[in-house]
Design a protein around this motif. Sequence first.
Motif, PDB file in Angstrom:
ATOM      1  N   VAL A  42       0.828  -1.197   0.000  1.00 33.42           N
ATOM      2  CA  VAL A  42       0.000   0.000   0.000  1.00 33.42           C
ATOM      3  C   VAL A  42       0.867   1.254   0.000  1.00 33.42           C
ATOM      4  O   VAL A  42       1.884   1.321   0.705  1.00 33.42           O
ATOM      5  N   GLY A  43       0.456   2.241  -0.789  1.00 33.38           N
ATOM      6  CA  GLY A  43       1.180   3.499  -0.843  1.00 33.38           C
ATOM      7  C   GLY A  43       0.246   4.662  -1.113  1.00 33.38           C
ATOM      8  O   GLY A  43      -0.962   4.488  -1.265  1.00 33.38           O
ATOM      9  N   ASP A  44       0.840   5.835  -1.179  1.00 35.66           N
ATOM     10  CA  ASP A  44       0.101   7.059  -1.464  1.00 35.66           C
ATOM     11  C   ASP A  44       0.645   7.684  -2.737  1.00 35.66           C
ATOM     12  O   ASP A  44       1.749   7.352  -3.195  1.00 35.66           O
ATOM     13  N   SER A  50       7.656  -0.278  -3.300  1.00 31.29           N
ATOM     14  CA  SER A  50       8.618  -1.295  -3.700  1.00 31.29           C
ATOM     15  C   SER A  50       7.936  -2.656  -3.820  1.00 31.29           C
ATOM     16  O   SER A  50       7.339  -3.147  -2.866  1.00 31.29           O
ATOM     17  N   LEU A  51       8.046  -3.233  -5.003  1.00 33.15           N
ATOM     18  CA  LEU A  51       7.506  -4.553  -5.294  1.00 33.15           C
ATOM     19  C   LEU A  51       8.665  -5.509  -5.575  1.00 33.15           C
ATOM     20  O   LEU A  51       9.791  -5.068  -5.776  1.00 33.15           O
ATOM     21  N   VAL A  85       2.223   6.961 -14.047  1.00 30.18           N
ATOM     22  CA  VAL A  85       2.921   5.964 -13.227  1.00 30.18           C
ATOM     23  C   VAL A  85       4.355   5.875 -13.706  1.00 30.18           C
ATOM     24  O   VAL A  85       4.605   5.809 -14.914  1.00 30.18           O
ATOM     25  N   THR A  86       5.313   5.900 -12.780  1.00 27.84           N
ATOM     26  CA  THR A  86       6.700   5.621 -13.152  1.00 27.84           C
ATOM     27  C   THR A  86       7.059   4.247 -12.614  1.00 27.84           C
ATOM     28  O   THR A  86       6.664   3.863 -11.511  1.00 27.84           O
ATOM     29  N   ILE A  87       7.804   3.510 -13.434  1.00 29.27           N
ATOM     30  CA  ILE A  87       8.161   2.126 -13.127  1.00 29.27           C
ATOM     31  C   ILE A  87       9.665   1.973 -13.267  1.00 29.27           C
ATOM     32  O   ILE A  87      10.225   2.289 -14.324  1.00 29.27           O
ATOM     33  N   VAL A 160       1.426  -6.728  -5.455  1.00 32.07           N
ATOM     34  CA  VAL A 160       0.701  -5.717  -6.233  1.00 32.07           C
ATOM     35  C   VAL A 160       0.782  -4.406  -5.462  1.00 32.07           C
ATOM     36  O   VAL A 160       0.819  -4.402  -4.230  1.00 32.07           O
ATOM     37  N   ALA A 161       0.853  -3.310  -6.191  1.00 35.98           N
ATOM     38  CA  ALA A 161       0.818  -1.988  -5.571  1.00 35.98           C
ATOM     39  C   ALA A 161      -0.633  -1.535  -5.488  1.00 35.98           C
ATOM     40  O   ALA A 161      -1.391  -1.686  -6.453  1.00 35.98           O
TER      41      ALA A 161
END
Length: 196
Positions: A42-44, A50-51, A85-87, A160-161
Amino acid sequence: MTSRAAHRVGSAALVLAALVVGQAVRSALPSEDAVSAPFERVGDVGEPVSLRYATVTVGAADGSTVVEQLGTAMSTTGVWLSVPVTITAHGEPRTLTHAEVRDDQGRTFLARGTRSSFLPGTVQAGMTRRAWVTVELPVDAAAGAELVLGLRDDHRLDDVAVVDLGVTDADARRWAATTEPLTVPQPEDVGAGEAR
């Protein structure tokens, strides 16, 4: 009572006891769905998540009733939600193929098909790529929505994010009244390990 009758009663009691114990054990164990559930990280918005296979950072959502991709405009009676989204891939080249918006009622809206999309392409290891998730939603699904990103559609037992997009009712109403096209850029590399 004869010994044969006592033996039958004893056997029946043992079978019944085994069934009761079996049910108790089965009830105490987690369901198969719970055992194979994805690991939700979980994030904001703006926070790197981090995955196992990548670090993703979700930017602020924007919306409109009209979206323009590759020179084609599409309108909706709901709202278009577009999220940058940045990956940054870890270890080897990665292609994230799963993106969905999950509303506060538990409904999911996949970023796939002829209208909604998430096509980041392959991200080379150690590189960072920016892409956009574009999803068509009913207006009532936008406020409180979360973005879910994964390596593939079957994300059982994988990371998963899950990022709260911070969309409010006021945002959703404003986007539902907006007819100016929301232009969605094409994916782009932004450098080695950078996430702007």
